[in-house]
Design an enzyme around this catalytic site. Sequence first.
Site, PDB file in Angstrom:
ATOM      1  N   LYS A 227       3.150  10.417   8.071  1.00 40.71           N
ATOM      2  CA  LYS A 227       2.429   9.999   9.279  1.00 40.71           C
ATOM      3  C   LYS A 227       3.023  10.568  10.572  1.00 40.71           C
ATOM      4  O   LYS A 227       2.744  11.703  10.913  1.00 40.71           O
ATOM      5  CB  LYS A 227       2.314   8.485   9.326  1.00 40.71           C
ATOM      6  CG  LYS A 227       1.348   7.924   8.271  1.00 40.71           C
ATOM      7  CD  LYS A 227       0.961   6.515   8.577  1.00 40.71           C
ATOM      8  CE  LYS A 227       0.045   5.897   7.549  1.00 40.71           C
ATOM      9  NZ  LYS A 227      -1.374   6.099   7.824  1.00 40.71           N
TER      10      LYS A 227
ATOM     11  N   ASP B 101       9.381   2.582   1.384  1.00 39.21           N
ATOM     12  CA  ASP B 101       8.254   3.385   1.851  1.00 39.21           C
ATOM     13  C   ASP B 101       8.084   3.082   3.338  1.00 39.21           C
ATOM     14  O   ASP B 101       7.551   2.041   3.722  1.00 39.21           O
ATOM     15  CB  ASP B 101       7.004   3.005   1.051  1.00 39.21           C
ATOM     16  CG  ASP B 101       5.761   3.742   1.539  1.00 39.21           C
ATOM     17  OD1 ASP B 101       5.820   4.385   2.606  1.00 39.21           O
ATOM     18  OD2 ASP B 101       4.731   3.668   0.850  1.00 39.21           O
TER      19      ASP B 101
ATOM     20  N   PHE C 240       0.863  -1.184   0.000  1.00 37.00           N
ATOM     21  CA  PHE C 240       0.000   0.000   0.000  1.00 37.00           C
ATOM     22  C   PHE C 240       0.894   1.227   0.000  1.00 37.00           C
ATOM     23  O   PHE C 240       1.706   1.415   0.900  1.00 37.00           O
ATOM     24  CB  PHE C 240      -0.924   0.026   1.225  1.00 37.00           C
ATOM     25  CG  PHE C 240      -1.888   1.171   1.158  1.00 37.00           C
ATOM     26  CD1 PHE C 240      -3.060   1.073   0.420  1.00 37.00           C
ATOM     27  CD2 PHE C 240      -1.612   2.378   1.792  1.00 37.00           C
ATOM     28  CE1 PHE C 240      -3.942   2.141   0.328  1.00 37.00           C
ATOM     29  CE2 PHE C 240      -2.490   3.452   1.701  1.00 37.00           C
ATOM     30  CZ  PHE C 240      -3.655   3.331   0.963  1.00 37.00           C
TER      31      PHE C 240
HETATM   32  C1  LIG Z   1       3.160   2.577   3.585  1.00 39.33           C
HETATM   33  C2  LIG Z   1       2.247   3.706   3.223  1.00 39.33           C
HETATM   34  N1  LIG Z   1       2.579   4.507   2.196  1.00 39.33           N
HETATM   35  C3  LIG Z   1       1.803   5.536   1.838  1.00 39.33           C
HETATM   36  C4  LIG Z   1       0.632   5.808   2.501  1.00 39.33           C
HETATM   37  C5  LIG Z   1      -0.221   6.955   2.060  1.00 39.33           C
HETATM   38  O1  LIG Z   1      -0.168   7.970   3.006  1.00 39.33           O
HETATM   39  P1  LIG Z   1      -1.243   9.157   2.991  1.00 39.33           P
HETATM   40  O2  LIG Z   1      -2.544   8.591   3.414  1.00 39.33           O
HETATM   41  O3  LIG Z   1      -0.684  10.158   3.967  1.00 39.33           O
HETATM   42  O4  LIG Z   1      -1.261   9.702   1.609  1.00 39.33           O
HETATM   43  C6  LIG Z   1       0.246   5.005   3.570  1.00 39.33           C
HETATM   44  C7  LIG Z   1      -1.009   5.257   4.286  1.00 39.33           C
HETATM   45  O5  LIG Z   1      -1.508   4.467   5.034  1.00 39.33           O
HETATM   46  C8  LIG Z   1       1.079   3.921   3.943  1.00 39.33           C
HETATM   47  O6  LIG Z   1       0.754   3.114   4.953  1.00 39.33           O
END
Ligand SMILES: Cc1ncc(COP(=O)(O)O)c(C=O)c1O
Length: 390
Positions: free
Chosen positions: A243, A214, A129
């Site tokens: 986050k 990520d 994700f």
């Molecule tokens: C690993 C990861 N990357 C990217 C995102 C996307 O982040 P955002 O919701 O701040 O766009 C998330 C959101 O849960 C995530 O868990």
Amino acid sequence: MIENIANTYKRFPLTLVKGEECYLWDSDGNKYLDMVAGIAVCSLGHCHPKITKVIKEQAEKLIHVSNLYWNQPQIELAEILTKNSFADKVFFCNSGAEAVEAAIKLARKYGHETKGENCHEIIALEGSFHGRTMGALSATGQQVYRKGFEPLLPGFIHVPINDINSLKLAVNNNTVAIMLEPIQGEGGVRPLSSEYLLEIRKIADEKGIVLIFDEVQVGLGRTGTLFAYEQTPVVPDILCLSKALGNGLPIGAMLATDNIMKHFTPGSHASTFGGNPLCCAVSKAALEIINNPEFLFEIQKKGHLITAKLQEMAKNFDMIKEIRGKGLIVGVEFNAPQPKLTDYFIKNGILTIVSHEKILRLLPPLIIKNDEINYFLTVFNNYLKFECQH
Ligand SMILES: Cc1ncc(COP(=O)(O)O)c(C=O)c1O
């Protein structure tokens, strides 16, 4: 349902009005132990006095200026992030998806400028994700989120996790990057094995492929080290953060080595709000608390406590399939969907989230105390007993 808010979330029927440390209160005055932390955002809990103080002070000084000018909190935050990581430079944005978008663009620019325009393919993992914007969604390896939004960005290939042969088969002369979460968060708390990561790093080095981690969900202390990659045998070339970076204020960051970041030049990429003084001052304050060996060691200890006790429970209840995680990101996978689980917790004053219907994902504030962990475990044990009897 509130008529004038887009129906993009399946929400619990709670309106939260107040927070303090690991607790939230709803509009009826009910108190909840927060095992979600805004989905890994409020790592220092709610309304941490130092964070609130910095918000007030910075708001009285300077909230926003364009990136056409320098601002001191941004300079200081970039220094903390680079001093404590492999990276030489930081690009600031506002969210996780934006950090991922920046990584995709940077990797492609690097590929185009070093190997030619065909070098644009990004290998990502099934179950991953990476966010909801079109680029991040194209990297996301879950059909459930992609369906209905095609055509997505071309040039993304997805391979199963922890399967090095599939990855090797996907690599070709047009591969510019491999993108992964060292522990898949939303996908159900699935760690990548050390052997797999070592092989990936080796392939990336041999072929000049950029390795993107990520760590939007698992970075910044969540696993018990400042960055999750520190507990793997490899170091990435690009790192995405968000986050917990602002402990509730919207901020994201994409970190990279000079060799790669030099391909971003004025005009390559930008963000109006990215790196504004308010978010950066708060982020700096949050990092000063998190990036402390004692604080990080406590997270590891609390992670061991919760995981060990859950492993014990798993022995007593067949309905639990597996316990996974590191530090204070823990997943409890059940053998079958648990439609009553979150409501049971709410009735007992605890907020939790479930991924894919059968994975309880625990992401408490990193400041959670042992007695709070024990309260959660007692309620969970009662739920398991209740479910076994009915
Ligand atoms: C690993 C990861 N990357 C990217 C995102 C996307 O982040 P955002 O919701 O701040 O766009 C998330 C959101 O849960 C995530 O868990």
